[in-house]
Design a protein around this motif. Structure first.
Motif, mmCIF file in Angstrom:
data_model
loop_
_atom_site.group_PDB
_atom_site.id
_atom_site.type_symbol
_atom_site.label_atom_id
_atom_site.label_comp_id
_atom_site.label_asym_id
_atom_site.label_seq_id
_atom_site.Cartn_x
_atom_site.Cartn_y
_atom_site.Cartn_z
ATOM 1 N N VAL B 226 0.851 -1.187 0.000
ATOM 2 C CA VAL B 226 0.000 0.000 0.000
ATOM 3 C C VAL B 226 0.889 1.240 0.000
ATOM 4 O O VAL B 226 1.790 1.373 0.840
ATOM 5 N N LEU B 227 0.634 2.110 -0.964
ATOM 6 C CA LEU B 227 1.429 3.331 -1.101
ATOM 7 C C LEU B 227 0.591 4.549 -0.733
ATOM 8 O O LEU B 227 -0.632 4.562 -0.933
ATOM 9 N N GLU B 228 1.274 5.550 -0.234
ATOM 10 C CA GLU B 228 0.622 6.843 -0.043
ATOM 11 C C GLU B 228 1.667 7.938 -0.231
ATOM 12 O O GLU B 228 2.731 7.898 0.391
ATOM 13 N N ARG B 229 1.367 8.879 -1.089
ATOM 14 C CA ARG B 229 2.261 10.004 -1.380
ATOM 15 C C ARG B 229 3.709 9.576 -1.628
ATOM 16 O O ARG B 229 4.644 10.117 -1.045
ATOM 17 N N GLY B 230 3.870 8.582 -2.464
ATOM 18 C CA GLY B 230 5.208 8.161 -2.861
ATOM 19 C C GLY B 230 5.975 7.362 -1.836
ATOM 20 O O GLY B 230 7.172 7.123 -2.002
#
Lengths: 261, 292
Positions: B226-230
């Motif tokens: 899971v990614l968030e803002r790079g």
């Protein structure tokens, strides 16, 4: 003052970086060009299409242009040179203007305008659509598959179009000189043969080959410089053509100078 | 922290498919990937998820060696694609497929030519007639025969996506990167695609997918990133991600999955229902031998 120096430094870095990138691009193209002649050639189809578009489809434009220019040169020569007692130089002027100078440079201009923009636009669109990445993902080297065939195709086309330009240019001169000065075909051919040297033909062929390489490399390079946005495509196409024009004129001057050394 | 520990454990258990170390990618001022370090094992189907613009596609492109990061290193099957010699890279490309988000079909070719090119490049032991027959056989399986003579621009978005999937899998790759495989395509075609993916995974193909498709994730993904803002928020087995105490991970999964497909279902329950269970699918090592 500091801001000015910073900007100057940043610009210098950018320009130096783009030169390094262009040099790296040219070296990679040269490497893939060698591999093209010794390895598998799945790009033959691309090469054929390039010759078809650059060479065959430009024939009509070149024919009209060269016939008209040949006619203009002979009319000027026949009307001006005798006034200075130099009528004998008419054919020399014709060879110098059509074969040595106008043939290669005008063919180069036409190919740069037609095929240069097309190549830069097509490759730029392929970058934006991720088609280039799709080639890489498939294990196809885009330089080998897209650039090398275009380089060969454009160079061969410019050389052949130059020959075609010469034939039609000299024919155009004859078509006008016959009704205006009553020059017979045999006389025209003999006079032309007397001044036309192998050196002229080789010089013309060399120029057109160099121009072909320049047009293909510059156009492909600018096409591949597009990064993400479709708005970059026309910008790079315009840059490609204007850079081609400038380089063709400068290199033409250099080669003409070398010819007379 | 937990995810890093698991990552190292996986690395000991099976060969690594992918190693990213401090990878940073910038688009002008925008940082798409910010010092991402990640390790994915071979033989494990991984789904990469996160909100729009979090860097999923960029991560996938870096992983497949299609995008050069501004900093950091990427190793695919132990090979640094940026430094490896041409022959090594070509050998590796022969073993991988990439399905682009918008297809990225070669517009100046017909569908048939799009499918033929990978075979022409990598299967030169086949005669042209054999290559054509191979393409026709595969096209028939995906019900694409009637489209073979068309140009990509003449196809619908879904048609293009399906052709792109077939092109990426025509060489039977060991590793398949897919970017939103089921978007733009109708339910029936999506089911054909899912079923083909299932078959490939069962036969040992490692799939790394960027997806918003809850069904696809639930059915196939053994591992979720899971990614968030790079940045990587979590990289772990699906069931551990689902049970993680991180509320932000739950929030993102709910948003991403329900936004795309199943509005009324509890996505996490679906994921947790054991459809994607253990991190132990069939795989094979570099030599192609099966291992458990």
């Amino acid at each position: 003052m500091t801001v000015l120096l910073e900007r100057l430094g940043a610009r210098t870095r950018r320009v130096a970086g783009s030169f390094v990138y262009a040099a790296g691009f040219a070296i990679e193209v040269a490497r893939q060009l060698v591999l093209f002649f010794f390895g598998k050639r799945p790009a033959l189809r691309v090469l054929t299409l390039q010759i078809l578009f650059t060479g065959v489809e430009a024939l009509a434009v070149i024919a009209v242009l060269s016939l008209s220019l040949g006619a203009v040169v002979i009319i000027q020569g026949l009307s001006l040179l005798p006034q200075f007692g130099q009528a004998a130089l008419t054919y020399t002027v014709l060879v110098v203007v059509i074969t040595r100078e106008l043939g290669p440079i005008l063919t180069g201009f036409i190919v740069a305008a037609r095929s240069g923009t097309a190549i830069a636009t097509e490759l730029g669109t392929m970058v934006v659509n991720r088609e280039i990445e799709a080639y890489i993902a498939t294990g196809v080297n885009p330089i080998a598959y897209l650039v090398v065939p275009r380089l060969i195709g454009v160079t061969v086309s410019v050389m052949l179009l130059n020959v075609y330009f010469n034939v039609f240019g000299l024919a155009g001169a004859f078509f006008v000189s016959r009704p205006t000065a009553g020059v017979a075909l045999w006389e025209y051919v003999t006079q032309l043969g007397a001044v036309l040297q192998v050196r002229d033909l080789l010089g013309s062929a060399l120029k057109s080959a160099v121009f072909g390489v320049i047009i293909a490399l510059v156009s492909c390079h600018h096409g591949l410089l597009v990064e993400q946005s479709s708005t970059e495509i026309p910008q790079q196409a315009i840059r490609a053509v204007s850079r081609c024009f400038v380089l063709l004129i400068v290199v033409n001057a250099g080669l003409t100078l070398v010819y007379y050394l | 922290m937990e995810s890093q520990a698991t990552t190292h454990q996986s690395a000991r258990e099976r060969p690594a498919l992918l190693r990213l170390l401090d990878v940073t990618v910038r688009y002008a001022e925008y940082c798409a990937l910010d010092s991402v370090s990640l390790e994915l094992p071979l033989g494990v189907t991984t789904a990469i998820m996160g909100p729009s613009g979090c860097g999923k596609t960029t991560l996938l492109r870096c992983a497949a060696g299609l995008l050069q990061p501004h900093a950091g290193s990427v190793e695919l099957l132990g090979v640094d694609l940026a430094r490896a010699p041409d022959r090594e890279v070509t050998r590796l490309r022969r073993q991988m497929g990439f399905v682009f988000q918008h297809g990225a079909l070669w517009q100046n070719m017909t569908v048939r030519e799009n499918l033929l090119l990978p075979l022409e490049i990598h299967r030169d032991e086949l005669t042209p007639a054999q290559r054509r027959r191979t393409v026709e056989r595969i096209a028939e399986r995906f019900d694409l025969t009637h489209l073979l003579h068309l140009r990509p621009a003449q196809l619908s978005g879904g048609g293009q996506k399906l052709v792109a999937y077939v092109r990426a899998t025509v060489l039977q790759p060991r590793v398949l990167f897919v970017d939103e495989p089921t978007t733009f395509i109708d339910t029936q075609a999506a089911e054909v695609l899912r079923s083909d993916l299932r078959r490939r995974i069962a036969s040992g193909c490692t799939v790394v997918a960027v997806t918003h498709d809850a069904e696809l994730t639930a059915l196939m993904a053994n591992r979720l990133v899971v990614l968030e803002r790079g940045r990587v928020l979590i990289n772990d087995r699906t069931e551990r991600v689902v049970r993680t105490g991180e509320p932000r991970v739950h929030e993102i999964l709910r948003d991403v999955l329900s936004e795309a497909a199943l509005y009324d279902q509890d996505i996490l329950t679906l994921l947790d229902a054991g459809l994607a269970t253990d991190d132990e699918p069939v795989g094979h090592d570099d030599a192609g031998h099966d291992y458990d």
